[in-house]
Design a protein around this motif. Structure first.
Motif, PDB file in Angstrom:
ATOM      1  N   PRO A 125       6.301  13.796   9.841  1.00  0.00           N
ATOM      2  CA  PRO A 125       6.153  15.333   9.822  1.00  0.00           C
ATOM      3  C   PRO A 125       5.096  16.087   9.658  1.00  0.00           C
ATOM      4  O   PRO A 125       4.331  15.539   8.745  1.00  0.00           O
ATOM      5  N   ILE A 126       4.800  17.167  10.399  1.00  0.00           N
ATOM      6  CA  ILE A 126       3.496  17.980  10.078  1.00  0.00           C
ATOM      7  C   ILE A 126       4.133  19.132   9.676  1.00  0.00           C
ATOM      8  O   ILE A 126       4.143  20.149  10.342  1.00  0.00           O
ATOM      9  N   ASP A 127       4.412  19.147   8.327  1.00  0.00           N
ATOM     10  CA  ASP A 127       5.192  20.422   7.806  1.00  0.00           C
ATOM     11  C   ASP A 127       4.423  20.828   6.697  1.00  0.00           C
ATOM     12  O   ASP A 127       5.215  21.595   5.792  1.00  0.00           O
ATOM     13  N   SER A 128       3.476  20.423   6.139  1.00  0.00           N
ATOM     14  CA  SER A 128       2.755  21.066   5.167  1.00  0.00           C
ATOM     15  C   SER A 128       3.365  20.698   3.691  1.00  0.00           C
ATOM     16  O   SER A 128       3.231  21.524   2.502  1.00  0.00           O
ATOM     17  N   ALA A 129       4.245  19.436   3.902  1.00  0.00           N
ATOM     18  CA  ALA A 129       4.873  19.117   2.614  1.00  0.00           C
ATOM     19  C   ALA A 129       4.203  17.734   2.203  1.00  0.00           C
ATOM     20  O   ALA A 129       3.861  16.891   2.958  1.00  0.00           O
ATOM     21  N   TRP A 130       4.470  17.249   0.949  1.00  0.00           N
ATOM     22  CA  TRP A 130       4.361  16.015   0.571  1.00  0.00           C
ATOM     23  C   TRP A 130       5.317  14.972   0.753  1.00  0.00           C
ATOM     24  O   TRP A 130       6.546  15.270   0.814  1.00  0.00           O
ATOM     25  N   HIS A 131       4.907  13.936   1.427  1.00  0.00           N
ATOM     26  CA  HIS A 131       5.689  12.896   1.810  1.00  0.00           C
ATOM     27  C   HIS A 131       4.948  11.478   1.472  1.00  0.00           C
ATOM     28  O   HIS A 131       3.928  11.384   1.259  1.00  0.00           O
ATOM     29  N   HIS A 132       5.835  10.653   0.950  1.00  0.00           N
ATOM     30  CA  HIS A 132       5.478   9.267   0.293  1.00  0.00           C
ATOM     31  C   HIS A 132       5.541   8.374   1.397  1.00  0.00           C
ATOM     32  O   HIS A 132       6.432   7.972   2.179  1.00  0.00           O
ATOM     33  N   PHE A 133       4.448   7.783   1.620  1.00  0.00           N
ATOM     34  CA  PHE A 133       4.181   6.657   2.516  1.00  0.00           C
ATOM     35  C   PHE A 133       3.918   5.342   1.803  1.00  0.00           C
ATOM     36  O   PHE A 133       3.319   5.328   0.979  1.00  0.00           O
ATOM     37  N   ALA A 134       4.603   4.037   2.492  1.00  0.00           N
ATOM     38  CA  ALA A 134       4.298   2.821   1.806  1.00  0.00           C
ATOM     39  C   ALA A 134       4.511   1.902   3.069  1.00  0.00           C
ATOM     40  O   ALA A 134       5.443   2.022   3.996  1.00  0.00           O
ATOM     41  N   MET A 135       3.521   0.736   2.776  1.00  0.00           N
ATOM     42  CA  MET A 135       3.891  -0.338   3.850  1.00  0.00           C
ATOM     43  C   MET A 135       3.864  -1.657   2.837  1.00  0.00           C
ATOM     44  O   MET A 135       3.180  -1.675   1.981  1.00  0.00           O
ATOM     45  N   VAL A 136       4.664  -2.384   2.854  1.00  0.00           N
ATOM     46  CA  VAL A 136       5.031  -3.460   2.300  1.00  0.00           C
ATOM     47  C   VAL A 136       4.946  -4.821   3.126  1.00  0.00           C
ATOM     48  O   VAL A 136       5.693  -4.974   4.115  1.00  0.00           O
ATOM     49  N   ILE A 155       0.849  -1.109  -0.038  1.00  0.00           N
ATOM     50  CA  ILE A 155      -0.065  -0.102   0.062  1.00  0.00           C
ATOM     51  C   ILE A 155       0.895   1.175   0.143  1.00  0.00           C
ATOM     52  O   ILE A 155       1.883   1.330   0.773  1.00  0.00           O
ATOM     53  N   ASP A 156       0.845   1.927  -1.133  1.00  0.00           N
ATOM     54  CA  ASP A 156       1.554   3.388  -0.714  1.00  0.00           C
ATOM     55  C   ASP A 156       0.945   4.372  -1.391  1.00  0.00           C
ATOM     56  O   ASP A 156      -0.243   4.442  -2.225  1.00  0.00           O
ATOM     57  N   MET A 157       1.286   5.646  -1.123  1.00  0.00           N
ATOM     58  CA  MET A 157       0.473   6.941  -1.299  1.00  0.00           C
ATOM     59  C   MET A 157       1.153   8.112  -1.031  1.00  0.00           C
ATOM     60  O   MET A 157       2.403   8.091  -0.119  1.00  0.00           O
ATOM     61  N   TRP A 158       0.991   9.545  -1.501  1.00  0.00           N
ATOM     62  CA  TRP A 158       1.509  10.590  -1.054  1.00  0.00           C
ATOM     63  C   TRP A 158       0.490  11.225   0.234  1.00  0.00           C
ATOM     64  O   TRP A 158      -0.856  11.320  -0.021  1.00  0.00           O
ATOM     65  N   ILE A 159       0.855  11.669   1.133  1.00  0.00           N
ATOM     66  CA  ILE A 159       0.357  12.464   2.105  1.00  0.00           C
ATOM     67  C   ILE A 159       0.892  13.674   2.648  1.00  0.00           C
ATOM     68  O   ILE A 159       2.185  13.819   2.691  1.00  0.00           O
ATOM     69  N   LYS A 160      -0.002  14.703   2.759  1.00  0.00           N
ATOM     70  CA  LYS A 160       0.406  16.137   3.219  1.00  0.00           C
ATOM     71  C   LYS A 160      -0.369  16.304   4.314  1.00  0.00           C
ATOM     72  O   LYS A 160      -1.478  16.522   4.419  1.00  0.00           O
ATOM     73  N   ASP A 185       9.213   8.322   2.832  1.00  0.00           N
ATOM     74  CA  ASP A 185      10.067   9.084   1.502  1.00  0.00           C
ATOM     75  C   ASP A 185      11.190   8.097   1.102  1.00  0.00           C
ATOM     76  O   ASP A 185      12.405   8.451   1.040  1.00  0.00           O
ATOM     77  N   GLY A 186      10.696   6.773   1.045  1.00  0.00           N
ATOM     78  CA  GLY A 186      11.581   5.853   0.489  1.00  0.00           C
ATOM     79  C   GLY A 186      12.629   5.204   1.732  1.00  0.00           C
ATOM     80  O   GLY A 186      13.474   4.078   1.321  1.00  0.00           O
ATOM     81  N   LYS A 187      12.674   5.664   2.849  1.00  0.00           N
ATOM     82  CA  LYS A 187      13.322   4.991   3.968  1.00  0.00           C
ATOM     83  C   LYS A 187      12.638   4.164   4.781  1.00  0.00           C
ATOM     84  O   LYS A 187      11.546   4.354   5.351  1.00  0.00           O
ATOM     85  N   ILE A 188      13.260   2.982   5.236  1.00  0.00           N
ATOM     86  CA  ILE A 188      12.725   2.057   5.973  1.00  0.00           C
ATOM     87  C   ILE A 188      12.720   2.506   7.495  1.00  0.00           C
ATOM     88  O   ILE A 188      13.633   3.105   7.931  1.00  0.00           O
ATOM     89  N   VAL A 189      11.496   2.940   8.176  1.00  0.00           N
ATOM     90  CA  VAL A 189      11.346   3.443   9.543  1.00  0.00           C
ATOM     91  C   VAL A 189      10.814   2.507  10.371  1.00  0.00           C
ATOM     92  O   VAL A 189      10.971   2.638  11.557  1.00  0.00           O
ATOM     93  N   TYR A 190      10.266   1.140  10.037  1.00  0.00           N
ATOM     94  CA  TYR A 190       9.915   0.228  10.876  1.00  0.00           C
ATOM     95  C   TYR A 190       9.689  -1.165  10.269  1.00  0.00           C
ATOM     96  O   TYR A 190       9.146  -1.207   9.087  1.00  0.00           O
ATOM     97  N   THR A 191      10.146  -2.104  11.113  1.00  0.00           N
ATOM     98  CA  THR A 191       9.576  -3.456  10.508  1.00  0.00           C
ATOM     99  C   THR A 191       9.107  -4.298  11.483  1.00  0.00           C
ATOM    100  O   THR A 191       9.677  -4.347  12.584  1.00  0.00           O
ATOM    101  N   THR A 192       8.256  -5.019  11.134  1.00  0.00           N
ATOM    102  CA  THR A 192       7.556  -5.782  12.548  1.00  0.00           C
ATOM    103  C   THR A 192       7.008  -7.311  11.685  1.00  0.00           C
ATOM    104  O   THR A 192       6.718  -7.288  10.663  1.00  0.00           O
ATOM    105  N   THR A 193       6.716  -8.170  12.602  1.00  0.00           N
ATOM    106  CA  THR A 193       5.934  -9.429  12.249  1.00  0.00           C
ATOM    107  C   THR A 193       4.514  -9.233  12.752  1.00  0.00           C
ATOM    108  O   THR A 193       4.391  -8.777  13.785  1.00  0.00           O
TER     109      THR A 193
END
Length: 219
Positions: free
Chosen positions: A146-157, A85-90, A168-176
């Motif tokens: 970030p709550i900064d009024s900028a667009w950021h890319h969010f994804a869950m694989v 699931i991926d999308m852009w969120i501002k 924004d293309g960087k892994i921030v969390y991994t879990t089972t």
């Protein structure tokens, strides 16, 4: 179902759902309108400052339970399948929730096999999944966004029960996670006041397994 494959637009045979919000609520894969309305303050179109194209989705001063949805979506998932699931969120302000969930229309996902991602009321990027008959949002605080009024890319694989979150293309969390098989064909999109969504996509493959460069054009 035969899916549209459009060369040059990034719409391939692995894309199960795709919404550009360029002046309409159409799912590019089925051609159907995301016309289901839950509540009275569901998300609406905005022609102001989209990430790509000429439109995006924005909040309508609603609550977390108010959303738009598409029924009869051809999206399948369980604990052994791959899904992205991926999308852009501002985000311009903290709000109850902004994101997407798959599965049942039931407002309480416990036992209903829902799966999704969102930015919650505290600004955390969260995994939403019903891993038992008594659990809805099994991960409430994952990564501060970030709550900064900028667009950021969010994804869950999710791949064989391992879920990875990318910001924004960087892994921030991994879990089972135990991902229950779906019990419905719903795509629900929710967006709180002050937030915006664009380029929402669901895929039946693990599109990324390591850090990546976010897309620079619409799918």
């Amino acid at each position: 179902m035969n899916r549209r494959v459009i060369v040059g637009r990034g719409i391939d045979s692995h894309t199960l759902f795709l919404a550009h919000f360029d002046g309409n609520f159409k799912d590019e894969i089925t051609g159907k309108e995301i016309s289901g309305l839950y509540g009275t303050k569901y998300p609406v179109l905005s022609m102001s400052n989209p990430k790509f194209g000429n439109g995006c989705l924005t909040g309508n001063y609603g609550e977390v339970s108010d959303f738009r949805y598409l029924e009869n979506a051809d999206i399948d998932y369980n604990n052994t399948k791959e899904i992205t699931i991926d999308m852009w969120i501002k985000c311009t302000a903290l709000a109850s929730a902004t994101g997407l969930r798959l599965g049942s229309l039931h407002a309480n996902a416990a036992g209903f096999g829902q799966l999704g991602i969102n930015v919650n009321y505290s600004g955390y990027f969260c995994i939403l999944n019903a891993s038992s008959t008594s659990s809805w949002q099994s991960t409430t605080k994952v990564y501060k966004t970030p709550i900064d009024s900028a667009w950021h890319h969010f994804a869950m694989v999710c791949n064989n029960g391992v879920c990875t979150l990318f910001l924004d293309g960087k892994i921030v969390y991994t879990t089972t996670r135990t991902i229950k098989a779906k019990r419905g064909d719903l795509v629900a999109i929710f967006c709180e006041s002050g937030n915006f969504l664009d380029e929402i996509r669901v895929s039946d493959i693990a599109r990324w397994t390591s850090d990546f460069t976010p897309p620079t054009k619409p799918y």
